[in-house]
Scaffold this motif. Structure first.
Motif, PDB file in Angstrom:
ATOM      1  N   PRO A  26       0.811  -1.223   0.000  1.00 55.21           N
ATOM      2  CA  PRO A  26       0.000   0.000   0.000  1.00 55.21           C
ATOM      3  C   PRO A  26       0.845   1.274   0.000  1.00 55.21           C
ATOM      4  O   PRO A  26       0.569   2.209  -0.758  1.00 55.21           O
ATOM      5  CB  PRO A  26      -0.838  -0.119   1.275  1.00 55.21           C
ATOM      6  N   SER A  27       1.889   1.320   0.817  1.00 52.03           N
ATOM      7  CA  SER A  27       2.753   2.504   0.834  1.00 52.03           C
ATOM      8  C   SER A  27       3.472   2.677  -0.499  1.00 52.03           C
ATOM      9  O   SER A  27       3.566   3.791  -1.025  1.00 52.03           O
ATOM     10  CB  SER A  27       3.774   2.415   1.973  1.00 52.03           C
ATOM     11  N   GLN A  28       3.981   1.601  -1.045  1.00 49.39           N
ATOM     12  CA  GLN A  28       4.673   1.685  -2.336  1.00 49.39           C
ATOM     13  C   GLN A  28       3.720   2.155  -3.431  1.00 49.39           C
ATOM     14  O   GLN A  28       4.081   2.983  -4.275  1.00 49.39           O
ATOM     15  CB  GLN A  28       5.271   0.330  -2.700  1.00 49.39           C
ATOM     16  N   SER A  32       3.850   5.768  -5.516  1.00 44.84           N
ATOM     17  CA  SER A  32       3.943   5.845  -6.983  1.00 44.84           C
ATOM     18  C   SER A  32       2.815   6.681  -7.587  1.00 44.84           C
ATOM     19  O   SER A  32       2.970   7.239  -8.666  1.00 44.84           O
ATOM     20  CB  SER A  32       3.939   4.440  -7.596  1.00 44.84           C
ATOM     21  N   ILE A  33       1.694   6.805  -6.875  1.00 38.45           N
ATOM     22  CA  ILE A  33       0.529   7.541  -7.390  1.00 38.45           C
ATOM     23  C   ILE A  33       0.599   9.012  -7.032  1.00 38.45           C
ATOM     24  O   ILE A  33       0.328   9.872  -7.873  1.00 38.45           O
ATOM     25  CB  ILE A  33      -0.774   6.922  -6.832  1.00 38.45           C
ATOM     26  N   ARG A  34       0.947   9.341  -5.778  1.00 36.40           N
ATOM     27  CA  ARG A  34       0.922  10.742  -5.333  1.00 36.40           C
ATOM     28  C   ARG A  34       1.806  10.948  -4.116  1.00 36.40           C
ATOM     29  O   ARG A  34       1.338  10.997  -2.993  1.00 36.40           O
ATOM     30  CB  ARG A  34      -0.510  11.200  -5.029  1.00 36.40           C
ATOM     31  N   ALA A 163       3.484  -5.080  -9.658  1.00 40.27           N
ATOM     32  CA  ALA A 163       4.885  -5.031  -9.257  1.00 40.27           C
ATOM     33  C   ALA A 163       5.245  -3.585  -8.915  1.00 40.27           C
ATOM     34  O   ALA A 163       4.886  -2.660  -9.650  1.00 40.27           O
ATOM     35  CB  ALA A 163       5.771  -5.550 -10.382  1.00 40.27           C
ATOM     36  N   MET A 164       5.872  -3.393  -7.796  1.00 42.86           N
ATOM     37  CA  MET A 164       6.242  -2.052  -7.326  1.00 42.86           C
ATOM     38  C   MET A 164       7.718  -2.034  -6.975  1.00 42.86           C
ATOM     39  O   MET A 164       8.282  -3.047  -6.549  1.00 42.86           O
ATOM     40  CB  MET A 164       5.455  -1.683  -6.063  1.00 42.86           C
ATOM     41  N   THR A 165       8.304  -0.863  -7.114  1.00 41.55           N
ATOM     42  CA  THR A 165       9.670  -0.686  -6.636  1.00 41.55           C
ATOM     43  C   THR A 165       9.601  -0.114  -5.225  1.00 41.55           C
ATOM     44  O   THR A 165       8.644   0.582  -4.883  1.00 41.55           O
ATOM     45  CB  THR A 165      10.464   0.268  -7.550  1.00 41.55           C
ATOM     46  N   PRO A 166      10.595  -0.399  -4.419  1.00 44.98           N
ATOM     47  CA  PRO A 166      10.598   0.143  -3.058  1.00 44.98           C
ATOM     48  C   PRO A 166      10.609   1.678  -3.075  1.00 44.98           C
ATOM     49  O   PRO A 166      11.087   2.306  -4.014  1.00 44.98           O
ATOM     50  CB  PRO A 166      11.893  -0.409  -2.450  1.00 44.98           C
TER      51      PRO A 166
END
Length: 187
Positions: A26-28, A32-34, A163-166
């Motif tokens: 959720p934090s990642q 990435s969104i805002r 997939a998200m980056t830290p």
């Protein structure tokens, strides 16, 4: 709708509120969104987003929105009775309920088997507690931002994460910029 799409949908609704975002994906995703300095991205302490947000709402006049997950809230159910007891008008808890522990492999939580976090919140004394489909979360959040809380919104979504980056910030950098934003709001 999945959590990422829900976060995308609520991003335009959020303006100058202080956000405490649950750890892991959720934090990642929110980063990435805002990304902004009014958002505290949790990198640990599963189950404490709602408690941290409530504590902050007790110290500032600005609105505080805690974005939490069903698994995290289930680990800290006592927070719901504390939210009711403190009765902070400037506090909103948005629980993104995907019925799973999304950051550890989508193992099912009790909400996937019928446990209603909105009903538990209401039983604890939080009158403004509702369970809605995720695609209604932005409109409900906008409504809650206009009325005194506390509010609990349980937004039901499908499990799964892109997939998200830290987050490329250290925990100290996240803390410091958030703390500075809170101090500016109190000046």
């Amino acid at each position: 709708m999945r959590r990422y799409e829900l976060l995308q949908s609520i991003a335009p609704v959020l303006t100058d509120e202080f956000i405490i975002c649950n750890l892991g994906f959720p934090s990642q995703e929110l980063y990435s969104i805002r990304d902004n300095d009014h958002t505290f991205y949790m990198l640990g302490s599963m189950g404490l987003s709602s408690s941290i947000g409530l504590g902050l709402s007790m110290e500032i006049d600005s609105t505080v929105v805690s974005i939490d997950g069903d698994g995290s809230v289930l680990m800290n159910l006592g927070t719901l009775s504390t939210i009711a007891l403190e009765n902070r008008k400037n506090f909103i808890l948005l629980i993104v309920d995907n019925g799973s522990y999304g950051s550890t492999g989508d193992q099912p939580t009790q909400t996937s088997r019928g446990t209603s976090l909105a009903a538990i919140a209401k039983a604890c004394g939080i009158e403004s507690s509702v369970e809605i489909p995720g695609d209604q979360a932005a409109a409900k959040l906008a409504e809650c931002l206009k009325t005194p809380g506390p509010h609990v919104i349980v937004a039901k979504v499908e499990p799964g994460s892109p997939a998200m980056t830290p987050i490329p910030l250290t925990s100290l950098a996240i803390r410091d910029r958030f703390r500075d934003a809170v101090k500016r709001s109190m000046a």
